[in-house]
Design a protein around this motif. Structure first.
Motif, PDB file in Angstrom:
ATOM      1  N   TYR A   1       2.407  66.905 -23.890  1.00 32.37           N
ATOM      2  CA  TYR A   1       1.669  67.352 -25.071  1.00 32.37           C
ATOM      3  C   TYR A   1       2.498  67.123 -26.326  1.00 32.37           C
ATOM      4  O   TYR A   1       3.652  67.516 -26.415  1.00 32.37           O
ATOM      5  CB  TYR A   1       1.324  68.833 -24.937  1.00 32.37           C
ATOM      6  N   ASP A   2       1.898  66.478 -27.307  1.00 31.13           N
ATOM      7  CA  ASP A   2       2.556  66.241 -28.586  1.00 31.13           C
ATOM      8  C   ASP A   2       1.793  67.015 -29.647  1.00 31.13           C
ATOM      9  O   ASP A   2       0.682  66.618 -30.046  1.00 31.13           O
ATOM     10  CB  ASP A   2       2.569  64.745 -28.895  1.00 31.13           C
ATOM     11  N   ALA A   3       2.372  68.109 -30.134  1.00 31.40           N
ATOM     12  CA  ALA A   3       1.688  68.979 -31.081  1.00 31.40           C
ATOM     13  C   ALA A   3       1.461  68.287 -32.415  1.00 31.40           C
ATOM     14  O   ALA A   3       0.414  68.460 -33.055  1.00 31.40           O
ATOM     15  CB  ALA A   3       2.488  70.259 -31.281  1.00 31.40           C
ATOM     16  N   VAL A   4       2.403  67.485 -32.870  1.00 34.22           N
ATOM     17  CA  VAL A   4       2.252  66.794 -34.159  1.00 34.22           C
ATOM     18  C   VAL A   4       1.114  65.784 -34.091  1.00 34.22           C
ATOM     19  O   VAL A   4       0.287  65.687 -35.007  1.00 34.22           O
ATOM     20  CB  VAL A   4       3.588  66.116 -34.556  1.00 34.22           C
ATOM     21  N   LYS A   5       1.046  65.043 -33.008  1.00 34.38           N
ATOM     22  CA  LYS A   5      -0.032  64.065 -32.828  1.00 34.38           C
ATOM     23  C   LYS A   5      -1.390  64.774 -32.799  1.00 34.38           C
ATOM     24  O   LYS A   5      -2.360  64.319 -33.418  1.00 34.38           O
ATOM     25  CB  LYS A   5       0.200  63.296 -31.534  1.00 34.38           C
ATOM     26  N   GLU A   6      -1.452  65.895 -32.101  1.00 33.56           N
ATOM     27  CA  GLU A   6      -2.698  66.668 -32.027  1.00 33.56           C
ATOM     28  C   GLU A   6      -3.086  67.215 -33.400  1.00 33.56           C
ATOM     29  O   GLU A   6      -4.248  67.193 -33.795  1.00 33.56           O
ATOM     30  CB  GLU A   6      -2.518  67.806 -31.025  1.00 33.56           C
ATOM     31  N   PHE A   7      -2.096  67.715 -34.149  1.00 35.27           N
ATOM     32  CA  PHE A   7      -2.357  68.225 -35.492  1.00 35.27           C
ATOM     33  C   PHE A   7      -2.899  67.123 -36.395  1.00 35.27           C
ATOM     34  O   PHE A   7      -3.869  67.326 -37.130  1.00 35.27           O
ATOM     35  CB  PHE A   7      -1.080  68.810 -36.094  1.00 35.27           C
ATOM     36  N   ASN A   8      -2.267  65.946 -36.353  1.00 35.55           N
ATOM     37  CA  ASN A   8      -2.729  64.839 -37.194  1.00 35.55           C
ATOM     38  C   ASN A   8      -4.144  64.401 -36.830  1.00 35.55           C
ATOM     39  O   ASN A   8      -4.943  64.086 -37.707  1.00 35.55           O
ATOM     40  CB  ASN A   8      -1.759  63.659 -37.091  1.00 35.55           C
ATOM     41  N   ALA A   9      -4.458  64.417 -35.544  1.00 34.64           N
ATOM     42  CA  ALA A   9      -5.812  64.051 -35.118  1.00 34.64           C
ATOM     43  C   ALA A   9      -6.829  65.069 -35.636  1.00 34.64           C
ATOM     44  O   ALA A   9      -7.910  64.690 -36.116  1.00 34.64           O
ATOM     45  CB  ALA A   9      -5.877  63.952 -33.602  1.00 34.64           C
ATOM     46  N   MET A  10      -6.508  66.352 -35.568  1.00 32.42           N
ATOM     47  CA  MET A  10      -7.427  67.377 -36.070  1.00 32.42           C
ATOM     48  C   MET A  10      -7.535  67.310 -37.593  1.00 32.42           C
ATOM     49  O   MET A  10      -8.605  67.524 -38.161  1.00 32.42           O
ATOM     50  CB  MET A  10      -6.971  68.766 -35.626  1.00 32.42           C
ATOM     51  N   ARG A  11      -6.413  67.014 -38.275  1.00 35.07           N
ATOM     52  CA  ARG A  11      -6.432  66.894 -39.733  1.00 35.07           C
ATOM     53  C   ARG A  11      -7.328  65.733 -40.156  1.00 35.07           C
ATOM     54  O   ARG A  11      -8.132  65.859 -41.074  1.00 35.07           O
ATOM     55  CB  ARG A  11      -5.015  66.699 -40.258  1.00 35.07           C
ATOM     56  N   GLU A  12      -7.200  64.602 -39.469  1.00 38.06           N
ATOM     57  CA  GLU A  12      -8.038  63.437 -39.775  1.00 38.06           C
ATOM     58  C   GLU A  12      -9.510  63.703 -39.488  1.00 38.06           C
ATOM     59  O   GLU A  12     -10.384  63.164 -40.160  1.00 38.06           O
ATOM     60  CB  GLU A  12      -7.557  62.213 -38.990  1.00 38.06           C
ATOM     61  N   ALA A  13      -9.784  64.531 -38.504  1.00 37.01           N
ATOM     62  CA  ALA A  13     -11.171  64.842 -38.157  1.00 37.01           C
ATOM     63  C   ALA A  13     -11.790  65.848 -39.120  1.00 37.01           C
ATOM     64  O   ALA A  13     -12.991  66.087 -39.090  1.00 37.01           O
ATOM     65  CB  ALA A  13     -11.245  65.387 -36.732  1.00 37.01           C
ATOM     66  N   GLY A  14     -10.953  66.474 -39.997  1.00 40.10           N
ATOM     67  CA  GLY A  14     -11.475  67.426 -40.967  1.00 40.10           C
ATOM     68  C   GLY A  14     -11.641  68.829 -40.426  1.00 40.10           C
ATOM     69  O   GLY A  14     -12.460  69.593 -40.932  1.00 40.10           O
ATOM     70  N   VAL A  15     -10.893  69.184 -39.394  1.00 43.77           N
ATOM     71  CA  VAL A  15     -11.006  70.513 -38.808  1.00 43.77           C
ATOM     72  C   VAL A  15     -10.453  71.577 -39.757  1.00 43.77           C
ATOM     73  O   VAL A  15     -11.018  72.662 -39.891  1.00 43.77           O
ATOM     74  CB  VAL A  15     -10.258  70.563 -37.450  1.00 43.77           C
ATOM     75  N   PHE A  16      -9.385  71.254 -40.463  1.00 42.90           N
ATOM     76  CA  PHE A  16      -8.729  72.226 -41.337  1.00 42.90           C
ATOM     77  C   PHE A  16      -9.280  72.105 -42.757  1.00 42.90           C
ATOM     78  O   PHE A  16      -9.403  71.008 -43.305  1.00 42.90           O
ATOM     79  CB  PHE A  16      -7.218  71.977 -41.358  1.00 42.90           C
ATOM     80  N   GLU A  17      -9.556  73.228 -43.387  1.00 40.09           N
ATOM     81  CA  GLU A  17     -10.053  73.223 -44.756  1.00 40.09           C
ATOM     82  C   GLU A  17      -8.904  73.150 -45.760  1.00 40.09           C
ATOM     83  O   GLU A  17      -9.082  72.691 -46.889  1.00 40.09           O
ATOM     84  CB  GLU A  17     -10.890  74.469 -45.014  1.00 40.09           C
ATOM     85  N   SER A  18      -7.738  73.655 -45.401  1.00 38.58           N
ATOM     86  CA  SER A  18      -6.643  73.748 -46.361  1.00 38.58           C
ATOM     87  C   SER A  18      -5.717  72.535 -46.320  1.00 38.58           C
ATOM     88  O   SER A  18      -4.776  72.462 -47.110  1.00 38.58           O
ATOM     89  CB  SER A  18      -5.835  75.017 -46.097  1.00 38.58           C
ATOM     90  N   VAL A  19      -5.937  71.600 -45.411  1.00 37.85           N
ATOM     91  CA  VAL A  19      -5.080  70.425 -45.299  1.00 37.85           C
ATOM     92  C   VAL A  19      -5.932  69.190 -45.535  1.00 37.85           C
ATOM     93  O   VAL A  19      -6.932  68.973 -44.871  1.00 37.85           O
ATOM     94  CB  VAL A  19      -4.431  70.363 -43.880  1.00 37.85           C
ATOM     95  N   ARG A  20      -5.533  68.378 -46.473  1.00 35.96           N
ATOM     96  CA  ARG A  20      -6.273  67.152 -46.774  1.00 35.96           C
ATOM     97  C   ARG A  20      -5.884  66.035 -45.809  1.00 35.96           C
ATOM     98  O   ARG A  20      -4.733  65.958 -45.397  1.00 35.96           O
ATOM     99  CB  ARG A  20      -5.972  66.687 -48.172  1.00 35.96           C
ATOM    100  N   PRO A  21      -6.814  65.172 -45.489  1.00 41.47           N
ATOM    101  CA  PRO A  21      -6.451  63.979 -44.702  1.00 41.47           C
ATOM    102  C   PRO A  21      -5.484  63.132 -45.506  1.00 41.47           C
ATOM    103  O   PRO A  21      -5.466  63.163 -46.735  1.00 41.47           O
ATOM    104  CB  PRO A  21      -7.777  63.271 -44.491  1.00 41.47           C
ATOM    105  N   SER A  22      -4.674  62.358 -44.833  1.00 43.17           N
ATOM    106  CA  SER A  22      -3.608  61.600 -45.498  1.00 43.17           C
ATOM    107  C   SER A  22      -4.145  60.496 -46.400  1.00 43.17           C
ATOM    108  O   SER A  22      -3.422  59.982 -47.234  1.00 43.17           O
ATOM    109  CB  SER A  22      -2.659  61.025 -44.454  1.00 43.17           C
ATOM    110  N   GLY A  23      -5.392  60.118 -46.297  1.00 37.58           N
ATOM    111  CA  GLY A  23      -5.930  59.035 -47.116  1.00 37.58           C
ATOM    112  C   GLY A  23      -6.371  59.467 -48.486  1.00 37.58           C
ATOM    113  O   GLY A  23      -6.680  58.649 -49.329  1.00 37.58           O
ATOM    114  N   GLU A  24      -6.463  60.754 -48.778  1.00 34.90           N
ATOM    115  CA  GLU A  24      -7.000  61.205 -50.062  1.00 34.90           C
ATOM    116  C   GLU A  24      -5.945  61.537 -51.041  1.00 34.90           C
ATOM    117  O   GLU A  24      -4.987  62.082 -51.003  1.00 34.90           O
ATOM    118  CB  GLU A  24      -7.897  62.423 -49.856  1.00 34.90           C
TER     119      GLU A  24
END
Length: 76
Positions: free
Chosen positions: A53-76
């Motif tokens: 399990y890679d927590a950072v990879k999982e976090f980035n995948a959820m961030r890109e999917a828009g799961v978190f409201e307080s974290v912007r995707p890296s493209g914006e």
């Protein structure tokens, strides 16, 4: 012809001497069966999951999917 009186003195102690070891034996047996059929496989499954399990990879995948409201995707 009358029936003999039932023996009441010491009845509880007599029945406990018979039933208490059976109750303890069943409780211990049930606990051991539960431990080796439920908890040990569950612990092994968790250990196997977290080995790769890679927590950072999982976090980035959820961030890109828009799961978190307080974290912007890296493209914006």
């Amino acid at each position: 012809m009358s029936l003999p009186k039932p023996v009441m003195r010491g009845l509880l102690a007599k029945r406990l001497r018979f039933h208490l070891p059976i109750a303890f034996g069943l409780a211990i047996t049930t606990a051991l069966v539960f431990k080796y059929t439920v908890t040990e496989p569950r612990k092994k499954a968790y250990a196997d999951f977290y080995k790769q399990y890679d927590a950072v990879k999982e976090f980035n995948a959820m961030r890109e999917a828009g799961v978190f409201e307080s974290v912007r995707p890296s493209g914006e």
